[in-house]
Design an enzyme around this catalytic site. Sequence first.
Site, PDB file in Angstrom:
ATOM      1  CG  LEU A 294      -7.772  10.715   7.610  1.00  0.00           C
ATOM      2  CD1 LEU A 294      -8.579  11.480   6.584  1.00  0.00           C
ATOM      3  CD2 LEU A 294      -8.577  10.529   8.894  1.00  0.00           C
TER       4      LEU A 294
ATOM      5  CG  ASP B  93      -1.676   4.859   4.057  1.00  0.00           C
ATOM      6  OD1 ASP B  93      -1.788   5.207   2.871  1.00  0.00           O
ATOM      7  OD2 ASP B  93      -2.392   5.325   4.962  1.00  0.00           O
TER       8      ASP B  93
ATOM      9  CG  HIS C  22      -0.744   7.114  -0.965  1.00  0.00           C
ATOM     10  ND1 HIS C  22      -1.948   7.236  -1.616  1.00  0.00           N
ATOM     11  CD2 HIS C  22      -0.998   6.437   0.178  1.00  0.00           C
ATOM     12  CE1 HIS C  22      -2.899   6.675  -0.891  1.00  0.00           C
ATOM     13  NE2 HIS C  22      -2.359   6.177   0.211  1.00  0.00           N
ATOM     14  CG  LEU C  23       5.083   5.472  -5.789  1.00  0.00           C
ATOM     15  CD1 LEU C  23       5.380   4.641  -7.038  1.00  0.00           C
ATOM     16  CD2 LEU C  23       6.381   5.909  -5.123  1.00  0.00           C
ATOM     17  NE  ARG C  24       0.905  12.117  -2.238  1.00  0.00           N
ATOM     18  CZ  ARG C  24      -0.090  11.616  -1.526  1.00  0.00           C
ATOM     19  NH1 ARG C  24      -1.020  10.869  -2.098  1.00  0.00           N
ATOM     20  NH2 ARG C  24      -0.179  11.868  -0.240  1.00  0.00           N
TER      21      ARG C  24
ATOM     22  CE  LYS D 172      -7.670   2.234  -0.684  1.00  0.00           C
ATOM     23  NZ  LYS D 172      -6.649   3.247  -0.406  1.00  0.00           N
TER      24      LYS D 172
ATOM     25  CG  HIS E 288      -9.847   4.798   3.243  1.00  0.00           C
ATOM     26  ND1 HIS E 288      -8.621   5.390   3.379  1.00  0.00           N
ATOM     27  CD2 HIS E 288     -10.599   5.284   4.272  1.00  0.00           C
ATOM     28  CE1 HIS E 288      -8.627   6.204   4.429  1.00  0.00           C
ATOM     29  NE2 HIS E 288      -9.817   6.153   4.989  1.00  0.00           N
TER      30      HIS E 288
ATOM     31  CG  ASN F 192      -4.739   8.735  -3.377  1.00  0.00           C
ATOM     32  OD1 ASN F 192      -3.712   8.173  -3.723  1.00  0.00           O
ATOM     33  ND2 ASN F 192      -4.857   9.361  -2.216  1.00  0.00           N
TER      34      ASN F 192
ATOM     35  CG  HIS G 273      -1.890   1.152   1.237  1.00  0.00           C
ATOM     36  ND1 HIS G 273      -3.241   0.966   1.408  1.00  0.00           N
ATOM     37  CD2 HIS G 273      -1.720   2.484   1.095  1.00  0.00           C
ATOM     38  CE1 HIS G 273      -3.860   2.131   1.381  1.00  0.00           C
ATOM     39  NE2 HIS G 273      -2.956   3.083   1.189  1.00  0.00           N
TER      40      HIS G 273
ATOM     41  CG  HIS H 142       0.284  15.241   2.218  1.00  0.00           C
ATOM     42  ND1 HIS H 142      -0.717  15.605   1.337  1.00  0.00           N
ATOM     43  CD2 HIS H 142      -0.090  14.040   2.711  1.00  0.00           C
ATOM     44  CE1 HIS H 142      -1.650  14.672   1.307  1.00  0.00           C
ATOM     45  NE2 HIS H 142      -1.298  13.689   2.131  1.00  0.00           N
TER      46      HIS H 142
ATOM     47  CG  HIS I  81      -4.884   2.303   5.653  1.00  0.00           C
ATOM     48  ND1 HIS I  81      -6.240   2.381   5.892  1.00  0.00           N
ATOM     49  CD2 HIS I  81      -4.676   2.966   4.492  1.00  0.00           C
ATOM     50  CE1 HIS I  81      -6.798   3.062   4.924  1.00  0.00           C
ATOM     51  NE2 HIS I  81      -5.891   3.426   4.056  1.00  0.00           N
TER      52      HIS I  81
ATOM     53  CB  ALA J 174      -5.023  12.867   6.241  1.00  0.00           C
TER      54      ALA J 174
HETATM   55  C1  NCD Z   1      -3.463   9.203   2.007  1.00  0.00           C
HETATM   56  C2  NCD Z   1      -2.935  10.225   0.999  1.00  0.00           C
HETATM   57  O1  NCD Z   1      -2.393  11.246   1.427  1.00  0.00           O
HETATM   58  O2  NCD Z   1      -3.015   9.972  -0.200  1.00  0.00           O
HETATM   59  N1  NCD Z   1      -3.500   9.803   3.315  1.00  0.00           N
HETATM   60  C3  NCD Z   1      -3.486   9.147   4.505  1.00  0.00           C
HETATM   61  O3  NCD Z   1      -3.621   9.788   5.532  1.00  0.00           O
HETATM   62  N2  NCD Z   1      -3.310   7.851   4.571  1.00  0.00           N
HETATM   63  C4  NCD Z   1      -4.790   8.738   1.568  1.00  0.00           C
HETATM   64  C5  NCD Z   1      -5.233   7.507   2.290  1.00  0.00           C
HETATM   65  O4  NCD Z   1      -4.676   6.418   2.097  1.00  0.00           O
HETATM   66  O5  NCD Z   1      -6.163   7.606   3.091  1.00  0.00           O
HETATM   67 ZN    ZN Z   2      -3.361   5.069   1.587  1.00  0.00          ZN
END
Ligand code: NCD
Ligand code: ZN
Length: 344
Positions: free
Chosen positions: A219, A247, A15-17, A99, A136, A41, A13, A251, A174, A263
């Site tokens: 989150l 996860d 997030h790579l942006r 997802k 989620h 996302n 899990h 940011h 998560h 988050a």
């Molecule tokens: C994630 C994100 O920033 O893309 N943020 C997080 O708090 N985990 C989104 C997500 O997985 O809920």
């Molecule tokens: Zn996530």
Amino acid sequence: MQQLTLTRPDDCHLHLRDDALMQSVLPDTARQFARAIVMPNLRPPVTTTGQAQAYRSRILTSLPTSSRFRPLMTLYLTDNTTAKEIQYAIRSGAVHAVKLYPAGATTNSDAGVTDIRKAYPALEEMQRCGMPLLVHGEVTDPAVDVFDREAVFIERVMIPLLRDLPELRVVFEHITTRDAVQFVTDAPDNVAATITAHHLLYNRNALFSGGLHPHYFCLPVLKREVHREALGKAASSGNPKFFLGTDSAPHAQHTKESACGCAGIYTAHAAIELYAEAFEQLGALDKLEGFASFHGADFYRLPRNTSKITLRKESWQVPDDLAFGEHRLVPLRAGELISWKMSG
Ligand code: NCD
Ligand code: ZN
């Protein structure tokens, strides 16, 4: 134990942006992990197989040619995802899961599902083909206390969903509560869960100790100590339903240190080292390899990795901040020590 050799892990899990932001964070994951399940996302979200393939290419071209890291793509489920799109996704070989973000639950989730029944044609096709649904698991009902949203999601969404689609393969992403641990433990084998390093290492006091700490905000939000303890027991139990998903969610510093902070916690810079700390605290370093390197691959029906990594018991200081495109980001443990170090 002073040294630990593991089969190279997978991050189930991540997030790579995208674009320059992705280029800043990708090397951290590629250094440690063989593969990662990459969250969809983006803005706009990755809702089609074509978009997932294009995103995958952008990731691959950002890697040095010597890298063997492979991104495993996901689609973002919407009210309008069709059964046909699921068939394209499966045929592509590039998309490994879909997802589910309840609309409004978290960062970039406004295109998410408003009513799960609208997604049933796609979900039925996924059940038929064995394509995993990644969930989620938080309700968005403003009447439900933020700390209860995962437990309420089990009653309102998970149980009815699995009653209607009992063979759907589901990863409860998560997880943060003892309720979710219990639910996944009791569920049939088609239901599994990821657990983050930060939910194993911290409880909700971290958010408020001596002042408000936005870099511990994610989150689902950190929970009480009893929940952290339940997650530790599950992760170190050897039960193949529980596996590693960081996860890691980068940011820019200014968007977290704000009157309305985003988050997401960045852990990719030290992911496997943070898990090693957590498993050492649990007295279960012998269970780390199953959790980090085998259970996820087995659930996703992928071959287990064969190369190895080595971790040494050695303290090192995390930098105060890291580059994030033209911005900076503040990683977990910024300016503090981590007691394990990956050496190769
Ligand atoms: C994630 C994100 O920033 O893309 N943020 C997080 O708090 N985990 C989104 C997500 O997985 O809920
Ligand atoms: Zn996530």
